[in-house]
Design a protein around this motif. Structure first.
Motif, PDB file in Angstrom:
ATOM      1  N   TYR A  27      -6.988   9.319 -10.933  1.00 50.50           N
ATOM      2  CA  TYR A  27      -6.112   8.651 -10.717  1.00 50.50           C
ATOM      3  C   TYR A  27      -6.332   6.915 -10.867  1.00 50.50           C
ATOM      4  O   TYR A  27      -4.926   6.964 -11.879  1.00 50.50           O
ATOM      5  N   THR A  28      -7.588   6.668 -11.228  1.00 51.03           N
ATOM      6  CA  THR A  28      -7.247   5.415 -11.386  1.00 51.03           C
ATOM      7  C   THR A  28      -6.897   5.338 -13.360  1.00 51.03           C
ATOM      8  O   THR A  28      -6.583   4.616 -13.959  1.00 51.03           O
ATOM      9  N   THR A  29      -7.475   6.290 -13.843  1.00 46.68           N
ATOM     10  CA  THR A  29      -7.196   6.060 -15.751  1.00 46.68           C
ATOM     11  C   THR A  29      -5.313   6.341 -15.503  1.00 46.68           C
ATOM     12  O   THR A  29      -4.799   6.029 -16.553  1.00 46.68           O
ATOM     13  N   ILE A  30      -4.764   7.829 -14.881  1.00 48.63           N
ATOM     14  CA  ILE A  30      -3.545   7.843 -14.500  1.00 48.63           C
ATOM     15  C   ILE A  30      -2.399   6.774 -14.541  1.00 48.63           C
ATOM     16  O   ILE A  30      -1.467   6.498 -15.053  1.00 48.63           O
ATOM     17  N   MET A  31      -3.316   6.219 -13.726  1.00 51.86           N
ATOM     18  CA  MET A  31      -2.003   5.268 -12.572  1.00 51.86           C
ATOM     19  C   MET A  31      -2.844   3.782 -13.600  1.00 51.86           C
ATOM     20  O   MET A  31      -2.113   2.557 -12.450  1.00 51.86           O
ATOM     21  N   GLU A  32      -3.249   4.321 -14.267  1.00 49.67           N
ATOM     22  CA  GLU A  32      -3.843   2.834 -14.431  1.00 49.67           C
ATOM     23  C   GLU A  32      -3.890   1.509 -13.221  1.00 49.67           C
ATOM     24  O   GLU A  32      -3.847   0.357 -13.688  1.00 49.67           O
ATOM     25  N   GLN A  33      -4.983   2.080 -12.428  1.00 47.70           N
ATOM     26  CA  GLN A  33      -5.400   1.033 -11.494  1.00 47.70           C
ATOM     27  C   GLN A  33      -7.062   0.707 -10.720  1.00 47.70           C
ATOM     28  O   GLN A  33      -8.073   1.711 -12.299  1.00 47.70           O
ATOM     29  N   GLU A  34      -7.614   0.059 -11.116  1.00 44.47           N
ATOM     30  CA  GLU A  34      -8.370  -0.896 -11.300  1.00 44.47           C
ATOM     31  C   GLU A  34      -9.404  -0.208 -10.166  1.00 44.47           C
ATOM     32  O   GLU A  34     -10.840   0.279 -10.393  1.00 44.47           O
ATOM     33  N   SER A  35      -9.112   1.106  -8.994  1.00 44.39           N
ATOM     34  CA  SER A  35      -9.556   1.684  -8.382  1.00 44.39           C
ATOM     35  C   SER A  35      -8.804   2.692  -7.359  1.00 44.39           C
ATOM     36  O   SER A  35      -7.505   2.185  -7.268  1.00 44.39           O
ATOM     37  N   GLN A  36      -9.550   3.553  -6.702  1.00 41.72           N
ATOM     38  CA  GLN A  36      -8.512   4.810  -6.093  1.00 41.72           C
ATOM     39  C   GLN A  36      -7.899   4.024  -4.585  1.00 41.72           C
ATOM     40  O   GLN A  36      -6.742   4.159  -4.355  1.00 41.72           O
ATOM     41  N   THR A  37      -8.488   2.737  -4.781  1.00 39.72           N
ATOM     42  CA  THR A  37      -8.003   2.005  -2.736  1.00 39.72           C
ATOM     43  C   THR A  37      -6.447   1.519  -3.174  1.00 39.72           C
ATOM     44  O   THR A  37      -5.785   1.536  -2.124  1.00 39.72           O
ATOM     45  N   ALA A  38      -6.127   1.639  -4.436  1.00 40.76           N
ATOM     46  CA  ALA A  38      -4.464   1.099  -4.405  1.00 40.76           C
ATOM     47  C   ALA A  38      -3.744   2.090  -4.159  1.00 40.76           C
ATOM     48  O   ALA A  38      -2.193   1.377  -3.874  1.00 40.76           O
ATOM     49  N   ALA A  39      -4.623   3.304  -3.820  1.00 43.46           N
ATOM     50  CA  ALA A  39      -3.272   4.541  -3.988  1.00 43.46           C
ATOM     51  C   ALA A  39      -2.912   4.359  -2.507  1.00 43.46           C
ATOM     52  O   ALA A  39      -2.003   4.717  -1.917  1.00 43.46           O
ATOM     53  N   ILE A  40      -3.762   3.149  -1.772  1.00 40.29           N
ATOM     54  CA  ILE A  40      -3.632   3.968  -0.379  1.00 40.29           C
ATOM     55  C   ILE A  40      -3.004   2.333   0.614  1.00 40.29           C
ATOM     56  O   ILE A  40      -3.428   0.967  -0.099  1.00 40.29           O
ATOM     57  N   THR A  41      -2.185   2.093   1.429  1.00 42.80           N
ATOM     58  CA  THR A  41      -1.507   1.571   2.324  1.00 42.80           C
ATOM     59  C   THR A  41      -3.105   1.752   3.277  1.00 42.80           C
ATOM     60  O   THR A  41      -1.824   2.292   4.008  1.00 42.80           O
ATOM     61  N   VAL A  42      -2.257   0.345   3.523  1.00 41.29           N
ATOM     62  CA  VAL A  42      -3.294   0.101   5.416  1.00 41.29           C
ATOM     63  C   VAL A  42      -1.700  -1.328   6.230  1.00 41.29           C
ATOM     64  O   VAL A  42      -1.326  -1.713   5.719  1.00 41.29           O
ATOM     65  N   THR A  43      -1.994   0.080   6.692  1.00 36.83           N
ATOM     66  CA  THR A  43      -0.706  -0.264   7.488  1.00 36.83           C
ATOM     67  C   THR A  43      -0.601  -1.916   8.868  1.00 36.83           C
ATOM     68  O   THR A  43      -2.744  -1.882   8.338  1.00 36.83           O
ATOM     69  N   ARG A  44      -0.269  -2.155   9.097  1.00 36.44           N
ATOM     70  CA  ARG A  44      -0.297  -2.982   9.849  1.00 36.44           C
ATOM     71  C   ARG A  44      -0.624  -2.628  11.358  1.00 36.44           C
ATOM     72  O   ARG A  44      -0.209  -1.702  11.782  1.00 36.44           O
ATOM     73  N   GLY A  45      -1.310  -3.654  11.877  1.00 39.47           N
ATOM     74  CA  GLY A  45      -2.193  -3.307  13.262  1.00 39.47           C
ATOM     75  C   GLY A  45      -1.162  -2.843  14.196  1.00 39.47           C
ATOM     76  O   GLY A  45       0.210  -3.640  14.072  1.00 39.47           O
ATOM     77  N   LYS A  46      -1.287  -2.051  15.291  1.00 38.14           N
ATOM     78  CA  LYS A  46      -0.613  -1.256  16.376  1.00 38.14           C
ATOM     79  C   LYS A  46      -0.092  -2.121  17.292  1.00 38.14           C
ATOM     80  O   LYS A  46       1.695  -2.336  17.350  1.00 38.14           O
ATOM     81  N   LYS A  47      -1.076  -3.565  17.542  1.00 40.52           N
ATOM     82  CA  LYS A  47      -0.384  -4.098  18.701  1.00 40.52           C
ATOM     83  C   LYS A  47       0.401  -4.755  17.730  1.00 40.52           C
ATOM     84  O   LYS A  47       1.704  -5.868  19.000  1.00 40.52           O
ATOM     85  N   LEU A  48       0.406  -5.153  17.035  1.00 41.41           N
ATOM     86  CA  LEU A  48       1.471  -6.301  16.517  1.00 41.41           C
ATOM     87  C   LEU A  48       3.099  -5.629  16.640  1.00 41.41           C
ATOM     88  O   LEU A  48       3.722  -6.352  16.034  1.00 41.41           O
ATOM     89  N   ASP A  49       2.706  -4.933  15.736  1.00 46.17           N
ATOM     90  CA  ASP A  49       3.545  -3.521  15.920  1.00 46.17           C
ATOM     91  C   ASP A  49       4.811  -3.581  16.615  1.00 46.17           C
ATOM     92  O   ASP A  49       5.731  -4.557  17.411  1.00 46.17           O
ATOM     93  N   LEU A  50       3.878  -3.158  17.724  1.00 50.46           N
ATOM     94  CA  LEU A  50       4.709  -3.917  19.321  1.00 50.46           C
ATOM     95  C   LEU A  50       5.112  -4.460  19.690  1.00 50.46           C
ATOM     96  O   LEU A  50       6.860  -4.842  20.247  1.00 50.46           O
TER      97      LEU A  50
END
Ligand code: GTP
Ligand code: MG
Length: 584
Positions: free
Chosen positions: A353-376
Motif C-alpha cells: 500500500y505505501t509504495t503504490i499509494m505513495e504514503q509514509e505508512s499504512q496508517t494513512a489508509a485508516i480514518t479514526v473517527t470522532r469519539g462516540k460521546k462527542l457524536d452524541l
C-alpha cells in the motif's frame, strides 16, 4: 480521455513520412507520392482505442518553420521518422527534432514522442544501438518502432503506439528519476541510467521493454550487483521496501503505531477503497466481478499466510458458487478495519500500500473517527460503519437473521454450507448514502455476562414468537444493559410465519415497547427475506441517529401511531429528527 488524437509525422527529408501514411491508408506501397499527404482522419470505430484519429504529414519542401511550429503546437503525439540506413537522419533526432518539439514545455507537459525507423526492408544492421541512448536521454520518448512502408511491416503498430502514447501516457505513472530518488535519496544521472539499460539490453532477451526494465531485467541487474560485490545496492532497495536481514518484512514496517482513543472507531478512507478495488480488478482476470478460489489465492500470494478463514464466505456477499463479489470483498476489508485494525494495517503492508499509494505508512489508509460521546453531544456523526449486536436466546433465529442480511434464505443457507461466523456485514442506504452495518450475534445464555458485551451502536433484541419464555429474556437484557444507556434498541420477533404463543411476561411485547418509548417489535421470517430489509434499514438508521426512537415518540400522537404501526420511512424520520433537534 481525449475525444480525438492528432498524430504528427516529422523527420528529415526523404525518410518516408508520406509513404508511411499512404501505405497505412491504401495498404500497399505507393511508388510515387506527393511531397506532403493530405490530413487523414480515421473514424473512431476502426481504430483500436475507438477514438477518431488525425494523421498529419510534414514536408520541409512545402512548409515553413512557422507552419511546422504551428502543427507541433496542435499535435498530441509526434512521430519522428528516420531512415534506419542513414545515420545522419538519426543524429538529427537529439540535435534537432526533440529540442524543437519540446524545448518550450515543462517536464509534465511534454508531448510524447515515438521514434520510427523506416525502410527496415533495406536494413543492414539494427538501428537500436544508436537509438537506445537517445531514448534514455529523453524521457518523453515513449517507444521506438522499426518498420517498412514498402513491406507494410509494423505500419499499423506504429499508429497504434502513437494512439496509446496519447491515451495511456507513461509519464505520470513511471518516472525512473523519482523511483531512484525514493530508494537512494539522490537522482540517477541520465548517463548512468543509459548505461544500466544498455547492460541489461545486451545481456538479456527480454530485460527491456518500452524503454523500461522488465521484471527479468530487474532480476538480472540485481544478480549482476551481487556477482560484482555491490550487495549494498540490492539491500538498499530491499530495506526501503521494508525487508530485514532475513528477507522478512520488518515489524516497524508491518505494524506502524496507530492510536485509537477509547470511544473511537476505525474505518478505511476513500483512497483505500480505490486501492483495494484496483487490486480486486487486477486479480479478477476473467473480469466476471467475483474472485474465484484461484484468483483469491493469487491476490494473497504475497502474504506469508492466507489471511482469510473459511468463515469469510458466510460473512459477506458472494455469488451462488460462494465466490466473493467486489461488494463482499470491500465489505470484508471494512469489517477488518473496524474490528481488527492492526491486522488490517499489516495486510495493507503485504500488499504494498505505501509504495503504490505513495504514503509514509499504512496508517494513512485508516480514518479514526470522532469519539462516540462527542457524536452524541453534537447529534450527528461522520461515521460510515456501525456495529449492531443481535441478542437473543439460543435457537431464536439469530443466524438466519444474519444470513438473511446477505440476501440468503434458509434454503440457500443450507445449500451453501461452510463455516459459520458470528458476524455478517453489508451496506444499507441512509439518506441516499451507503453505510456499512455489521451484525454480531450474541447468545444471551452463554455470552452475555459482562456489561462490556453490551457495547454497540444499536442492540437488536430478538425473541421467538413460538417460545413463550423467549421475550422475558430479552426484556431482562434490555432492563439490565440498555434501559439506562444511550444505545438505541430495536425488538425483533422471529419466526413470524409460525403460530404465535402468548409470551410469559407481565405485559405484551407491544405494550412493553410502548412503555419504554421503543417502536413496536419488527416481524422477521427467514422464509421471507425480501420484507426484512426494512429491519436492517431501521437498525442502521437508529445506529446513526441514536435519539431517533425518542424523537419520533415525543412528537405528536400521529407519529406515535405511525411508528408503532409500521416503520417510518427513512426520509421522514430524518426530516423529523432534524426538525426536533432544531427546536431543542
Ligand atoms: P519529404 O516529404 O521530402 O520530407 O520526404 P518523405 O519523408 O515524405 O519521404 P517519401 O515518402 O517521399 O519517401 C522518400 C523515398 O523513400 C521515396 O522514393 C519512397 O519510395 C522511398 N521509401 C519510403 N518508404 C520506404 C520503405 O519502407 N522502403 C524503401 N525501400 N523505400 C521507401
Ligand atoms: Mg513527404
Amino acid at each position: 480521455m481525449r475525444a480525438n488524437v492528432r498524430i504528427l509525422l516529422v523527420g528529415e527529408p526523404q525518410v518516408g513520412k508520406t509513404s508511411l501514411i499512404m501505405s497505412l491508408v491504401s495498404e500497399e506501397f505507393p511508388e510515387k507520392v506527393p511531397a506532403r499527404a493530405e490530413e487523414i482522419t480515421i473514424p473512431g470505430d476502426v481504430t483500436p482505442e475507438r477514438i477518431p484519429t488525425h494523421i498529419i504529414d510534414y514536408s520541409a519542401s512545402e512548409q515553413t518553420e512557422d507552419e511546422l511550429q504551428d502543427e507541433l503546437d496542435r499535435a498530441h503525439v509526434v512521430c519522428v521518422v528516420y531512415d534506419v540506413n542513414q545515420e545522419n537522419t538519426i543524429e538529427k533526432i537529439p540535435s534537432k527534432w526533440i529540442p524543437l518539439i519540446n524545448s518550450n514545455c515543462e517536464r509534465e507537459n511534454r508531448i510524447p514522442v515515438i521514434l520510427v525507423g523506416n525502410k527496415s526492408d533495406l536494413q543492414g544492421t539494427s538501428s537500436m544501438e544508436m537509438i537506445l541512448p537517445i531514448m534514455n536521454q529523453f524521457t518523453e520518448i515513449e517507444t521506438c518502432v522499426e518498420c517498412s512502408a514498402k513491406n507494410l511491416k509494423n505500419i499499423s503498430e506504429l499508429f497504434f503506439y502513437a494512439q496509446k502514447a496519447v491515451l495511456h501516457p507513461t509519464a505520470p505513472l513511471y518516472s525512473p528519476e523519482d523511483k531512484q530518488k525514493y530508494c537512494f535519496r539522490n537522482p540517477l544521472s541520465t548517463q548512468a541510467l543509459e548505461d544500466v539499460k544498455t547492460v541489461v539490453w545486451k545481456n538479456t532477451t527480454d530485460g527491456i521493454l518500452d524503454d523500461g526494465l522488465t521484471l527479468n531485467g530487474f532480476l538480472f541487474l540485481n544478480m549482476l550487483f551481487i556477482q560484482r560485490g555491490r550487495h549494498e545496492t540490492t539491500w538498499t532497495v530491499l530495506r526501503k521496501f521494508g525487508y530485514d536481514d532475513n528477507l522478512e518484512l520488518t515489524d516497524d514496517y508491518l505494524h506502524p503505531p496507530l492510536r485509537v482513543p477509547y470511544d473511537c472507531t476505525t474505518e478505511l478512507n476513500q483512497c483505500t477503497y480505490l486501492f483495494l478495488q484496483r487490486l480486486f480488478e487486477k486479480y479478477d482476470v476473467d473480469n466476471d466481478g467475483v474472485l474465484s478460489p484461484i484468483e483469491l489465492k493469487n491476490l494473497f500470494s504475497v502474504f506469508p499466510y492466507f489471511p482469510w478463514g473459511p468463515e469469510v464466505f458466510n460473512t459477506v456477499c458472494t455469488d451462488k458458487r460462494g465466490w466473493i463479489t467486489l461488494h463482499g470483498y470491500l465489505c470484508h476489508w471494512t469489517f477488518t478495519a473496524y474490528l481488527d485494525v492492526h491486522h488490517c494495517i499489516e495486510y495493507l503492508g503485504y500488499l504494498g500500500y505505501t509504495t503504490i499509494m505513495e504514503q509514509e505508512s499504512q496508517t494513512a489508509a485508516i480514518t479514526v473517527t470522532r469519539g462516540k460521546k462527542l457524536d452524541l453531544e453534537k447529534g450527528q456523526t461522520q461515521r460510515n460503519v456501525f456495529l449492531c449486536k443481535v441478542i437473543g436466546p439460543k435457537g431464536t433465529g439469530k443466524t438466519a437473521f444474519l444470513q438473511a442480511f446477505l440476501g440468503r434464505s434458509l434454503e440457500l443457507q443450507s445449500k451453501m454450507g461452510g463455516d459459520l461466523c458470528d458476524f455478517t456485514i453489508n451496506t444499507v442506504q441512509i439518506n441516499d448514502q451507503d453505510k456499512y452495518l455489521i451484525l454480531h450475534e450474541v447468545d444471551v445464555d452463554t455470552e452475555f455476562l459482562k456489561a462490556s458485551n453490551a457495547v454497540c451502536d444499536v442492540a437488536c433484541l430478538m425473541y421467538d414468537i413460538t417460545d413463550a419464555k423467549s421475550f422475558n429474556y430479552c426484556a431482562g437484557i434490555y432492563k439490565e444493559h440498555y434501559m439506562e444507556s444511550r444505545v438505541p434498541c430495536v425488538f425483533v420477533a422471529s419466526k413470524a410465519d409460525l403460530p404465535e404463543q402468548k409470551q410469559e411476561h407481565g405485559i405484551t411485547p407491544v405494550e412493553f415497547c410502548y412503555k419504554h418509548r421503543l417502536p413496536a417489535p419488527f416481524h422477521f421470517s427467514s422464509n421471507d427475506t425480501a420484507s426484512t430489509s426494512q429491519i436492517y434499514s431501521r437498525l442502521a438508521l437508529v445506529a446513526a441517529i441514536p435519539d431517533l426512537n425518542e424523537a419520533e415518540l415525543s412528537a405528536s400522537s400521529f407519529w406515535l401511531r405511525v411508528t408503532l404501526g409500521a416503520t417510518i420511512t427513512t426520509f421522514l424520520a430524518l426530516a423529523l429528527y432534524k426538525a426536533l433537534v432544531r427546536h431543542k
